[in-house]
Design an enzyme around this catalytic site. Structure first.
Site, PDB file in Angstrom:
ATOM      1  N   GLN A  92     -23.739  12.098  27.156  1.00 27.76           N
ATOM      2  CA  GLN A  92     -24.831  12.086  28.127  1.00 27.76           C
ATOM      3  C   GLN A  92     -24.820  10.796  28.947  1.00 27.76           C
ATOM      4  O   GLN A  92     -24.872  10.833  30.182  1.00 27.76           O
ATOM      5  CB  GLN A  92     -26.172  12.218  27.380  1.00 27.76           C
ATOM      6  CG  GLN A  92     -27.371  12.232  28.296  1.00 27.76           C
ATOM      7  CD  GLN A  92     -27.395  13.457  29.182  1.00 27.76           C
ATOM      8  OE1 GLN A  92     -27.318  14.573  28.691  1.00 27.76           O
ATOM      9  NE2 GLN A  92     -27.482  13.261  30.492  1.00 27.76           N
TER      10      GLN A  92
ATOM     11  N   HIS B 250     -26.104   9.693  21.921  1.00 27.09           N
ATOM     12  CA  HIS B 250     -25.687  10.821  22.766  1.00 27.09           C
ATOM     13  C   HIS B 250     -24.714  10.267  23.822  1.00 27.09           C
ATOM     14  O   HIS B 250     -25.053  10.179  24.999  1.00 27.09           O
ATOM     15  CB  HIS B 250     -26.923  11.442  23.416  1.00 27.09           C
ATOM     16  CG  HIS B 250     -26.715  12.818  23.967  1.00 27.09           C
ATOM     17  ND1 HIS B 250     -25.521  13.504  23.868  1.00 27.09           N
ATOM     18  CD2 HIS B 250     -27.571  13.651  24.647  1.00 27.09           C
ATOM     19  CE1 HIS B 250     -25.651  14.684  24.452  1.00 27.09           C
ATOM     20  NE2 HIS B 250     -26.875  14.802  24.929  1.00 27.09           N
TER      21      HIS B 250
ATOM     22  N   ARG C 252     -22.129  16.178  33.363  1.00 30.49           N
ATOM     23  CA  ARG C 252     -21.766  16.311  31.945  1.00 30.49           C
ATOM     24  C   ARG C 252     -20.407  16.995  31.831  1.00 30.49           C
ATOM     25  O   ARG C 252     -19.540  16.566  31.077  1.00 30.49           O
ATOM     26  CB  ARG C 252     -22.824  17.147  31.198  1.00 30.49           C
ATOM     27  CG  ARG C 252     -24.140  16.449  30.924  1.00 30.49           C
ATOM     28  CD  ARG C 252     -23.995  15.352  29.892  1.00 30.49           C
ATOM     29  NE  ARG C 252     -23.466  15.842  28.632  1.00 30.49           N
ATOM     30  CZ  ARG C 252     -24.162  16.459  27.670  1.00 30.49           C
ATOM     31  NH1 ARG C 252     -25.462  16.613  27.818  1.00 30.49           N
ATOM     32  NH2 ARG C 252     -23.590  16.883  26.553  1.00 30.49           N
TER      33      ARG C 252
ATOM     34  N   ASP D 240     -36.833  10.730  28.873  1.00 29.93           N
ATOM     35  CA  ASP D 240     -36.379  11.816  27.990  1.00 29.93           C
ATOM     36  C   ASP D 240     -37.618  12.290  27.220  1.00 29.93           C
ATOM     37  O   ASP D 240     -38.672  11.636  27.262  1.00 29.93           O
ATOM     38  CB  ASP D 240     -35.299  11.256  27.035  1.00 29.93           C
ATOM     39  CG  ASP D 240     -34.703  12.314  26.114  1.00 29.93           C
ATOM     40  OD1 ASP D 240     -34.914  13.523  26.364  1.00 29.93           O
ATOM     41  OD2 ASP D 240     -34.018  11.937  25.134  1.00 29.93           O
TER      42      ASP D 240
ATOM     43  N   CYS E 222     -32.172  13.398  30.987  1.00 29.03           N
ATOM     44  CA  CYS E 222     -30.998  14.092  30.429  1.00 29.03           C
ATOM     45  C   CYS E 222     -31.207  15.600  30.351  1.00 29.03           C
ATOM     46  O   CYS E 222     -30.235  16.336  30.261  1.00 29.03           O
ATOM     47  CB  CYS E 222     -30.659  13.518  29.061  1.00 29.03           C
ATOM     48  SG  CYS E 222     -32.020  13.628  27.887  1.00 29.03           S
TER      49      CYS E 222
ATOM     50  N   ARG F  37     -22.533  18.632  17.362  1.00 29.40           N
ATOM     51  CA  ARG F  37     -23.908  18.153  17.553  1.00 29.40           C
ATOM     52  C   ARG F  37     -24.592  18.266  16.203  1.00 29.40           C
ATOM     53  O   ARG F  37     -24.821  19.378  15.716  1.00 29.40           O
ATOM     54  CB  ARG F  37     -24.627  19.006  18.604  1.00 29.40           C
ATOM     55  CG  ARG F  37     -26.125  18.831  18.573  1.00 29.40           C
ATOM     56  CD  ARG F  37     -26.813  19.419  19.767  1.00 29.40           C
ATOM     57  NE  ARG F  37     -26.552  18.627  20.954  1.00 29.40           N
ATOM     58  CZ  ARG F  37     -27.215  18.760  22.114  1.00 29.40           C
ATOM     59  NH1 ARG F  37     -28.155  19.673  22.230  1.00 29.40           N
ATOM     60  NH2 ARG F  37     -26.930  17.996  23.134  1.00 29.40           N
TER      61      ARG F  37
ATOM     62  N   THR G 299     -24.798  21.055  26.757  1.00 34.02           N
ATOM     63  CA  THR G 299     -23.632  20.614  25.984  1.00 34.02           C
ATOM     64  C   THR G 299     -22.711  21.793  25.698  1.00 34.02           C
ATOM     65  O   THR G 299     -21.494  21.725  25.915  1.00 34.02           O
ATOM     66  CB  THR G 299     -24.105  19.921  24.693  1.00 34.02           C
ATOM     67  OG1 THR G 299     -24.983  18.862  25.076  1.00 34.02           O
ATOM     68  CG2 THR G 299     -22.943  19.365  23.895  1.00 34.02           C
TER      69      THR G 299
HETATM   70  N1  NVA Z   1     -33.527  13.017  22.792  1.00 34.31           N
HETATM   71  C1  NVA Z   1     -33.299  14.432  22.983  1.00 34.31           C
HETATM   72  C2  NVA Z   1     -32.100  14.644  23.867  1.00 34.31           C
HETATM   73  C3  NVA Z   1     -31.771  16.076  24.142  1.00 34.31           C
HETATM   74  C4  NVA Z   1     -30.552  16.232  24.990  1.00 34.31           C
HETATM   75  C5  NVA Z   1     -33.125  15.121  21.640  1.00 34.31           C
HETATM   76  O1  NVA Z   1     -32.428  14.566  20.785  1.00 34.31           O
HETATM   77  O2  NVA Z   1     -33.702  16.190  21.450  1.00 34.31           O
HETATM   78  N1   CP Z   2     -28.801  16.953  27.804  1.00 34.44           N
HETATM   79  C1   CP Z   2     -28.362  17.777  26.822  1.00 34.44           C
HETATM   80  O1   CP Z   2     -27.603  17.382  25.937  1.00 34.44           O
HETATM   81  O2   CP Z   2     -28.782  19.058  26.945  1.00 34.44           O
HETATM   82  P1   CP Z   2     -28.654  20.208  25.821  1.00 34.44           P
HETATM   83  O3   CP Z   2     -29.484  19.741  24.645  1.00 34.44           O
HETATM   84  O4   CP Z   2     -29.196  21.441  26.466  1.00 34.44           O
HETATM   85  O5   CP Z   2     -27.211  20.335  25.444  1.00 34.44           O
END
Ligand code: NVA
Ligand code: CP
Length: 305
Positions: free
Chosen positions: A133, A130, A290, A222, A262, A103, A55
């Site tokens: 994503q 998300h 992304r 995931d 992801c 985030r 991200t």
């Molecule tokens: N479900 C995961 C996605 C990370 C990109 C998290 O929230 O950690």
């Molecule tokens: N998929 C994703 O959002 O990766 P990061 O947590 O590394 O940003």
């Protein structure tokens, strides 16, 4: 027209496809190294309350390619909601910057950020969803299969933020979406009810992964413990082990099923090395996209396309 990008549910189906069309053209320009400074002079503040690789890098690089500048603000920098109230951060940061990407933990915080910000706010992941994503995921499927509508997408694992965004995508774009995990880890009930009530997609919640994978066009997974759930990791490992994407489980899916994640992946937990590295795996195309999708989202929010 959406003013912020907080959830795929806030967009119409046409708006989703407009983002994909712009993504395609920006990706081609990027590949050809053709200058596309659509956001020259723009700045993006990136507020992170959780860690990130994709991200952070994709937004920062993407903004540079668009002729703008991005500022990385780490969890230590702002202390959003702790050092300073969310609504104060919103008003201050949006006086300096043209756009904010954040985030955060609580989804209510990104909604509050958007409510008080004079600049567009982009959701770079919350505990609830998300959206960047899943827009990138759907675009990647479109590239590989020529369409996303009508396909069977099977999300195997935790009913987490990524799963919720897939349900919001299915709320707008007709799909056969299956969320398959153990009892006790379902996706958000309201999100599911709204998507089902819209009636565009067939959305199933299943517990048996072998049954779920039958006829799957895409199998997605995931991590079992998301950021913030580290204390539950051991308990979750036990609960989810039967949902690991491994050779045996994948043998229940068609031979050409696309495998997606992801990232970051916990190899040996939700997915094996073998499945990650298999020819069906499109996880790195997905990661690349992304950046292209987020560039399109930023250009749209700025009203430059
Ligand atoms: N479900 C995961 C996605 C990370 C990109 C998290 O929230 O950690
Ligand atoms: N998929 C994703 O959002 O990766 P990061 O947590 O590394 O940003």
């Amino acid at each position: 027209m959406y003013k912020h990008f907080l959830s795929i549910a806030d967009l119409t189906k046409d708006e989703i496809y407009e983002i994909f069309d712009l993504t395609r053209s920006l990706k081609e320009k990027t590949r050809r190294r053709e200058q596309h400074h659509l956001l020259a002079g723009y700045t993006l503040a990136m507020i992170f309350a959780k860690p990130s690789a994709r991200t952070r890098i994709s937004f920062e690089t993407g903004m540079y390619q668009l002729g703008g500048h991005a500022l990385y603000l780490s969890p230590q920098d702002i202390g959003i909601g702790t050092r300073e109230a969310v609504k104060d951060v919103a008003r201050v940061v949006s006086r300096y910057n043209d756009m904010i990407m954040a985030r955060l933990f609580a989804h209510s915080h990104i909604e509050e950020l958007a409510e008080y910000s004079s600049a567009p706010v982009i959701n770079g992941l919350t505990d609830y969803n998300h959206p960047c994503q899943v827009m990138a995921d759907a675009f990647t499927i479109l590239e590989h299969r020529g369409k996303v509508e009508g396909l069977k997408v099977v999300f195997v694992g935790d009913g987490n933020n990524v799963a919720n965004s897939w349900i919001n995508f299915a709320y707008r774009v007709p799909l056969h979406l299956v969320i398959c995990g153990p009892q006790g880890y379902p996706p958000d009930a309201q999100t599911l009810a709204r998507a089902r009530a819209a009636g565009h997609s067939k959305i199933e919640i299943l517990n048996d992964p072998r049954e779920a994978l039958k006829d799957a066009d895409v199998v997605y997974t995931d991590v079992w413990a998301s950021m913030g759930q580290e204390a539950e990791a051991e308990k979750r490992k036990k609960a989810f082990m039967a949902y690991q994407l491994n050779r045996e489980l994948m043998s229940h899916a068609p031979k050409n099923t696309l495998v997606m994640h992801c990232l970051p992946a916990h190899r040996g937990e939700e997915i094996t090395d073998e499945v990650m590295e298999s020819p069906n795996s499109i996880v790195f195309d997905e990661a690349e996209n992304r950046m292209h999708v987020q560039k399109a989202i930023m250009v749209k929010l700025a009203g430059k396309a």
